[in-house]
Design an enzyme around this catalytic site. Structure first.
Site, short mmCIF file in Angstrom:
data_model
loop_
_atom_site.label_atom_id
_atom_site.label_comp_id
_atom_site.label_asym_id
_atom_site.label_seq_id
_atom_site.Cartn_x
_atom_site.Cartn_y
_atom_site.Cartn_z
N GLU A 803 0.83 -1.20 0.00
CA GLU A 803 0.00 0.00 0.00
C GLU A 803 0.87 1.26 0.00
O GLU A 803 0.70 2.14 -0.82
CB GLU A 803 -0.91 -0.05 1.23
CG GLU A 803 -1.87 1.10 1.35
CD GLU A 803 -2.69 1.32 0.10
OE1 GLU A 803 -3.17 0.33 -0.47
OE2 GLU A 803 -2.83 2.48 -0.32
N ARG A 881 -8.91 2.51 13.84
CA ARG A 881 -9.79 1.35 13.61
C ARG A 881 -9.78 0.43 14.84
O ARG A 881 -10.81 -0.13 15.19
CB ARG A 881 -9.35 0.60 12.36
CG ARG A 881 -10.28 -0.51 11.96
CD ARG A 881 -10.05 -0.96 10.54
NE ARG A 881 -10.73 -0.10 9.59
CZ ARG A 881 -11.98 -0.30 9.15
NH1 ARG A 881 -12.68 -1.33 9.58
NH2 ARG A 881 -12.52 0.53 8.29
N GLU A 1343 -11.69 -8.50 4.55
CA GLU A 1343 -11.01 -8.29 5.83
C GLU A 1343 -11.72 -8.89 7.04
O GLU A 1343 -11.09 -9.47 7.90
CB GLU A 1343 -10.82 -6.79 6.06
CG GLU A 1343 -9.90 -6.14 5.06
CD GLU A 1343 -9.62 -4.68 5.41
OE1 GLU A 1343 -10.52 -3.87 5.22
OE2 GLU A 1343 -8.51 -4.39 5.87
#
Ligand SMILES: Cc1cc2nc3c(=O)[nH]c(=O)nc-3n(C[C@H](O)[C@H](O)[C@H](O)COP(=O)(O)OP(=O)(O)OC[C@H]3O[C@@H](n4cnc5c(N)ncnc54)[C@H](O)[C@@H]3O)c2cc1C
Ligand code: FES
Ligand code: FES
Length: 1414
Positions: A803, A881, A1343
């Protein structure tokens, strides 16, 4: 002396190499010299199987052609004289005909990113060449050396089992209720357990396989002569007789003998050792002989391990049991010894002479009293392999001129018993923590010890015999007294200092005792009742299971897929299990990955030069040695950068460290040379001197030094003080979750091609993030972004690791291309990749939870600390998160979560599937299980009691709509028969003292979308060309998730939008000419100057959350799931496995998974597999192809498009017939996307970069499953779950106290292998729960399921609790900390008993452990 020609065959073609370099591996030769890039490089150390090829040769001793698999990354080309090599390209192709093996892995969805696929194909192919109807067990064993990071293995096995004679699918015809085709059906919604129809498969016809090259066959009786190959630094001499070999050894005593090269290859590549003379003894008959003598079987030292295994198996089958005790011990070690590829080439002599302290065979040979025959010119001696044979670390008794000729493994005698044990982190293909051979011989007819040998590997710097202990037991009887004395003796004799290399000191010491205890019980068991009771102990029935050897049970996994509704039109691919579009090409090796792009003529290679210290000032850089390496071009560093050296998401990183390094692996510079091999040597030649500075390595260090990135993040609701004051009970504690390496099979790779004009550059990169790749390179070069074109064809896996961290490589490579003006390439070696690129953040959770006696939670406070490393990267998002998942599925009225990002001197950690969610939820489930234990209530009851309800508000004030966790929970409880199973578990635990079972059911709620609003956008650009063909340009990246497949299914809102725009513009032309063709309308539109380019754009509405104000809506929706796992642990060794549901009551030691997954009912569906491969093969070859349009374009449209990929003529024929609306256009798009899958030029990255910068992020940060409906996404459920299984039970990164990563490859870092998947793995999708917030009512599943593997973790904890209770006054309420991952070490150490008590020693005050928690 002139060098000889090397002659071998590759895929039937003769190769004559006049300049064979002994340092060149077959892999490098295939890929670079022959352009056969189907064989992949995943690790370079024989640990992943991506490079698997089949080797065939005429075996003169066996007088037949033999086929075997081998790792091309370890095979020196010089070892291949007169060998035939078959690669994945040699067995089939989409251009001609796929081989059945390739077809079946593709159609069974066994290929996601596809990087492992050629290796899988070749392992299976080799098995079938030797055994056209293998058993299921043989199939599974042939994959012990192959890894896959995407699929979770089940689909691969399911596809290949169709070749098995005992486990293949009967096609549902037989009266077989277990057949995948005969599973229960339902009237309303049909679920199917099978994604493919085996009837469609091409049959395997062994007679059609390529033949062994006749030229080689003709040479079978020709005399062999000595050969010599001269390389740049190394000479290889192939001896043809024993005399020649001994003469050569006398001339070159320092020469290494190489047979399989599985040891020497590693030493040369990774330990950077150089052996100027190599002598190969592989052809010498005496070294390959197998002789059955009066005292044992003698094996020539060059016999492969595979052949030894086969001979011993035959002997065990033929000889009386008492004679084969030793052989069975050797075979037990062989079961867990490397993969087929290694065992087929590695020699028994190589294993002995390597003298590895963790050799699996040497302790067995030493304990058995094996004899070794050693020869040199003029001498010959036979010595026992006893404690004197290994005088030191990697040393043997052999003199410099001596070689090992053979080893005799003895038959056992009456009254003699032998066992071998090995404990590793992973069962398949892993080196031992402790390994041993144990033998006892009793006086005839008694249980009085005559001889006792206990030999160990992993307990010293060499294989050792505990003879001080055993000597004392001679003449003693086999009873409890002996047991206690031996254990006490071993605890004293096998001392390991606390800083011993390899660490795990207490565990290793405990294992030696545990193994002896197992041996003691096993012998007791065998002795039975024949001996006087006063002299020999009796086997307690509750101890019996401790003697059972670990058995693998064939996985019987089931995933239930929902079929498409009856009546759905055939050409509507939505909801159908369309295989990954490129799967056939992935299986045939034609799919092009970054490093498969052919080399440019003037291309150069780059190798990074990185820091060896965690924190230091750079004092000097000396490149003089590097400059001496042939092919050296230049060294680049910060001084060469024309633009800015500052980079990173937080602008807190440098491209090249200038004055200071802040982690081991920090990039300081790079060398550029002509070849990768020279680059590696040149990089070693760069000498850097440092001034070391104090380093902060761990979370604890950071807390102590107040070293954090940014301010603390906080989220809270309610009145915590009040909550705690009202609670009946308060528990506080901590739990640590270790990091995880992404271990994508394809390491980071970049090719930068300077265009020579106005700073233009084109980069081919294996990245999830073309946007940042482009902007970082532009910033570094000081050019506008529009000069930099970034192309991504596909990745061999990403999982978040590509990423942002891929830019570390791409930016450096771009600078080298800029400086040299040449194309430059760099693909990281696996060890560099693991060192440099970071991984999942380790987390420490410190919690305080207040609850009532009933188990209801009233207050919770958790401090979360993550180890962010030396830059902030995505760490804030990861922590956010975690904080937004700290409740998992539970309603907590008073709650506070705090998050701190620890700034440490480790490589920066980054995005990884789940993005902090799994860490936050694991902490939640940890305190939840403590609450249940403290209350004395079943954990499932407490979990259910605290669960949210429909319409509840979370602590971040998001209303839960469509909250289906309770439904999932109830269904999972019912379908796993949880309560009945629990009683069975309790019964088992009462009846078994040394094996325990645990059962756990865990829910999950995972938020979908990004907290930062602008990340939630996506776009597409569609061009319709004047010939009617369509180009779809999008910014997503394909990393295995099947993004292109989904695009073909037009399953993204932004694609739909673009299609609709174009269709609308075409409407007037269709109305004017209703009977016209698609081409007619397009031409008419063009002539009328109507634009047939359109963009589609999608923005997730109303999402975004601010931690500053604790306000906003963080998630668009949630995906929910529940999993139930039952595990069995071996309390003596720490082994664990999941029980099998079906075999629960009859077979011990298996694993079960029952997993209910809630996503929309049509999301993961299986109807019939689209029969495109047989269809296009048979259909388009026949005369009917001309009439194709008449035969039914709707039904066969997709087939035709697939066919058209390979034929421009056919392509014209298959343009869709006139029809209505979106479906029509979507089919065209499908076809063109298929084409795009073939031709890289179809993707125009610069275009979308210009106008759609964040779309890629949307898909890739969500690991590509963000909005993809109805294709078999449940496959992602399994892949994610198995990755979670790795995270919570297996994968452990070890760091030295100085912050040096010690686990840098598959030999030391263990990801799940075939043997780790649950024996029964049932995945089903909750019905009738559509999601209104996404296209086709889909839900993201890439995920969320990862966390559900925590159910295994807590089931293990449950089992440990049962073990502890037994040995600690039955106190089931005692709390204990189990950190993640629950490795064998942690499990064994937690199962405290008399052996752990004996083994644990005082920790000295100031010792430096081998590794430390970070
Ligand atoms: C992926 C992988 C997994 C592995 N797993 C295991 C495992 O589970 N357990 C385990 O114990 N090992 C394991 N190994 C180690 C490997 O199996 C052994 O090193 C192997 O048996 C060595 O054989 P070789 O023929 O490849 O040796 P080579 O690399 O060819 O040679 C090794 C050494 O032996 C010497 N030598 C070889 N033959 C003779 C001879 N006749 N006389 C004198 N010297 C000789 C060579 O000079 C050299 O020093 C693994 C290796 C790999 C790469
Ligand atoms: S690349 Fe050869 S085994 Fe991994
Ligand atoms: S499909 Fe196996 S590694 Fe990706």
């Amino acid at each position: 002396m002139t060098a000889d020609e090397l002659v071998f065959f590759v895929n039937g073609k003769k190769v004559v190499e006049k300049n064979a370099d002994p340092e060149t591996t077959l892999l490098a030769y295939l890929r670079r010299k022959l352009g056969l890039s189907g064989t992949k490089l995943g690790c370079g150390e024989g640990g992943c199987g991506a490079c698997t090829v089949m080797l065939s040769k005429y075996d003169r001793l066996q007088n037949k052609i033999i086929h075997f698999s081998a790792n091309a990354c370890l095979a020196p080309i010089c070892s291949l004289h007169h060998v035939a090599v078959t690669t994945v390209e040699g067995i089939g192709s989409t251009k001609s005909r796929l081989h059945p093996v390739q077809e079946r892995i593709a159609k069974s969805h066994g290929s996601q990113c596809g990087f492992c696929t050629p290796g899988m194909v070749m392992s299976m192919y080799t098995l079938l060449r030797n055994q056209s109807e293998p058993t299921v067990e043989e199939i599974e064993n042939s994959f012990q050396g192959n890894l896959c990071r995407c699929t979770g293995y089940r689909p691969i096995l399911q596809g290949f089992r169709t070749f098995a004679r005992d486990g293949g699918c009967c096609g549902g015809n037989a009266d077989n209720s277990n057949c995948c085709m005969n599973q229960k059906k339902d009237d309303t919604v049909t679920q199917s357990p099978c994604l493919f129809n085996p009837e469609e498969f091409m049959p395997l016809d062994p007679t059609q396989e390529p033949i062994f090259p006749p030229e080689l066959l003709r040479l079978k009786d020709a005399p062999q002569k000595q050969l010599r190959f001269e390389g740049e630094r190394v000479t290889w001499i192939q001896a043809s007789t024993l005399k020649e070999l001994l003469d050569l050894k006398a001339q070159h005593p320092e020469a290494k003998l190489v047979v399989g090269n599985t040891e020497i290859g590693i030493e040369m590549k990774f330990k950077k050792m150089l052996f100027p003379v190599i002598v190969s003894p592989a052809w010498i008959p005496e070294l390959n002989l197998v002789e059955h003598g009066p005292e044992g079987i003698s094996f020539g030292a060059a016999c492969t391990l595979d052949s030894v295994e086969k001979t011993l198996k035959d002997a065990v089958a033929k000889l009386p049991a008492h004679q084969t005790e030793v052989f069975r011990g050797v075979l037990e070690q062989m079961r867990w010894f490397a993969g087929k590829q290694v065992k087929s080439v590695a020699s028994i002599g190589g294993n002995i002479i390597t003298a590895s302290p963790i050799s699996d065979l040497n302790p067995v040979f030493m304990a058995s009293g094996a004899k070794l025959t050693i020869v040199s010119r003029g001498t010959r001696r036979t010595v026992p392999m006893d404690h004197t044979f290994f005088p030191g670390y990697r040393k043997t008794l052999l003199g410099p001129e001596e070689i090992l000729l053979s080893i005799e493994i003895p038959y056992s005698r009456e009254g003699e018993f032998f066992s071998a044990f090995k404990q590793a982190s992973r069962r398949d293909d892993d080196i031992a923590k402790v390994t041993c051979g144990m033998r006892v011989l009793f006086q005839p007819g008694t249980t009085q010890v005559k001889e006792l040998a206990l030999c160990f590997g992993g307990m010293a710097d060499r294989t050792i015999s505990a003879f001080k202990t055993t000597r004392k037991q001679l003449s003693n009887f086999w009873n409890e007294k002996l047991l206690h004395e031996v254990c006490a003796g071993l605890a004293e004799e096998l001392y390991l200092p606390h800083d011993a290399p390899g660490g795990m000191v207490d565990f290793r010491r405990t294992l030696t005792l545990s193994f002896f205890f197992k041996f003691y019980l096993t012998v007791l068991h065998k002795l039975g009742k024949d001996h006087p009771e006063d002299k020999c102990g009796k086997l307690d029935p509750t101890f019996a299971s401790a003697t059972f050897l670990f058995q693998k049970d064939p996985p019987a996994n089931v995933q239930l897929f929902q079929e498409v509704p009856k009546g759905q039109s055939e050409e509507d691919t939505v909801g159908r299990p369309l295989p990954h579009l490129a799967s056939a090409m992935q299986a045939s090796g034609e799919a092009v990955y970054c490093d498969d792009i052919p080399r440019y003529e003037n291309e150069l290679s780059l190798r990074l030069v990185t820091s060896t210290l965690a924190h230091a000032k750079i004092k000097s850089i000396d490149i003089s040695e590097a400059q001496k390496v042939p092919g050296f071009v230049c060294f680049i560093s910060a001084d060469d950068i024309p633009g800015s050296n500052t980079t990173g998401l937080g602008n807190d990183e440098t491209i090249f460290a200038k004055d200071k390094v802040t982690c081991v692996g920090h990039i300081i510079g790079a060398v550029v040379t002509d070849t990768p091999e020279h680059a590696q040597r040149a990089a070693q030649g760069v000498k850097i001197t440092y001034e070391e500075l104090p380093a902060i390595i761990s979370i604890e260090d950071a807390i102590k030094n107040n070293s954090f990135w940014g301010r603390e993040l906080k989220i809270e609701k309610g009145d915590l003080k009040k909550g705690f004051s009202e609670a009946d009970n308060v528990v506080s504690g901590e739990v640590y979750i270790g990091g995880q390496d992404h271990f994508y099979l394809e390491t980071q790779c970049t090719i930068a091609v300077p265009k020579g004009e106005a700073g233009e550059m084109e980069l081919f990169v294996s990245t999830q993030n073309t946007n940042k790749t482009q902007s970082f390179v532009a910033n570094m070069l000081g050019v506008p972004a529009n000069r930099i074109v970034v192309r991504v064809k596909r990745m061999g896996g990403g999982f978040g690791g590509k990423e942002t961290r891929s830019t570390l490589v791409s930016t450096a490579v771009a600078l080298a291309a800029y400086k040299t003006g040449c194309p430059v390439r760099c693909m990281l070696d696996r060890d560099e990749d693991m060192l440099i690129t970071g991984g999942r953040h380790p987390f420490l959770g410190r919690y305080k939870v207040g609850f009532m006696k009933t188990g209801r939670i009233v207050a919770l406070e958790v401090e979360h600390y993550s180890n962010a490393g030396n830059s902030v990267d995505l760490s804030r998002g990861v922590m956010e998160r975690a904080l937004l998942h700290m409740d998992n599925c539970y309603k907590i009225p008073n709650i506070r979560g705090i998050g701190r990002l620890c700034k440490t001197n480790l490589s920066s950690n980054t995005a990884f599937r789940g993005f902090g969610g799994p860490q936050g939820m694991l902490i939640a489930e940890h305190w939840m299980s403590e609450v249940a234990v403290t209350c004395g209530l079943p954990a499932e009851e407490v979990r259910r009691k605290n669960m949210y309800k429909e319409g509840d508000l979370t602590y971040f004030d998001q209303k839960l709509e469509g909250f289906t966790v309770p439904r999932c929970w109830d269904e999972c409880l019912a379908s796993s028969q949880f309560h009945a199973r629990k009683s069975e578990v309790d019964k088992f635990n009462k009846e078994n003292c040394w094996k325990k079972r645990g059962l756990c059911i865990i829910p999950t709620k995972f938020g979908i979308s990004f907290l930062t609003p602008f990340l939630n956008q996506a776009g597409a650009l569609i061009h319709v060309y004047t010939d009617g063909s369509v180009l779809l340009t999008h910014g997503g990246t394909e990393m295995g998730q099947g993004l292109h497949t989904k695009m073909v299914q037009v399953s993204c809102l932004w694609t739909v939008e673009a299609c609709q725009t174009i269709l609308k513009r075409l409407e007037p032309f269709k109305r004017k000419n209703p009977s016209g063709s698609w081409e007619d309308w397009v031409t008419a539109a063009y002539q009328d100057a109507v634009s047939l380019s359109a963009t589609g754009f999608y923005k997730t509405p109303n999402v975004g959350y601010s931690f500053e104000t604790n306000s906003g809506k963080p998630f668009h929706y949630f995906t929910y799931g529940v999993a139930c796992s039952e595990v069995e642990i071996d309390c003596l060794t720490g082994d664990h496995k999941v029980r099998c549901l079906q075999n629960f009551s009859t077979k011990g030691g298996k694993e079960e998974k029952q997993l209910n997954y809630n996503t929309n009912q049509r999301q993961t569906l299986v109807g019939k597999i689209m029969p495109y491969i047989p269809a296009w093969e048979t259909f388009f070859k026949g005369p009917e192809s001309k009439n194709f349009r008449l035969l039914g374009p709707r039904r066969h449209c997709l087939n035709a498009i697939f066919a058209a990929r390979n034929s421009q003529d056919l392509w014209k024929q298959v343009m869709p017939m006139p029809g209505e609306g979106l479906e029509r256009l979507s089919r065209v798009v499908r076809g063109q996307v298929s084409r795009a899958g073939l031709f890289p030029a179809s993707f125009q990255a610069p275009l979308w970069v210009a106008w759609c910068p964040w779309w890629k992020q949307y898909l890739s940060l969500g690991n590509g499953e963000a909005v993809c409906p109805r294709c078999p996404s449940a496959l992602q459920v399994e892949g994610a779950f198995v990755q979670g299984l790795g995270l919570f039970t297996l994968e452990e990164l070890h760091y030295s106290p100085e912050g040096n990563l010690l686990t840098r490859g598959p030999s030391t870092y263990k990801i799940p292998a075939f043997g780790n998947i649950p024996t029964e793995f049932r995945v089903s999708l909750l019905r009738d729960s559509p999601n209104k917030k996404a296209i086709y009512a889909s839900k993201a599943v890439g995920e969320p399921p990862l966390f559900l593997a925590a159910s295994i973790f807590f089931a293990i904890k449950d089992a440990i609790r049962a073990a502890r209770a037994q040995h600690a006054d039955n106190n089931t309420k005692a709390l204990f900390q189990l950190d993640s991952p629950a490795t064998p070490e942690k499990i064994r150490n937690a199962c405290v008993d008399k052996f752990t008590t004996l083994s644990v020693t005082d920790v000295p005050g100031n010792y430096k452990p081998w590794s430390r928690r970070v």
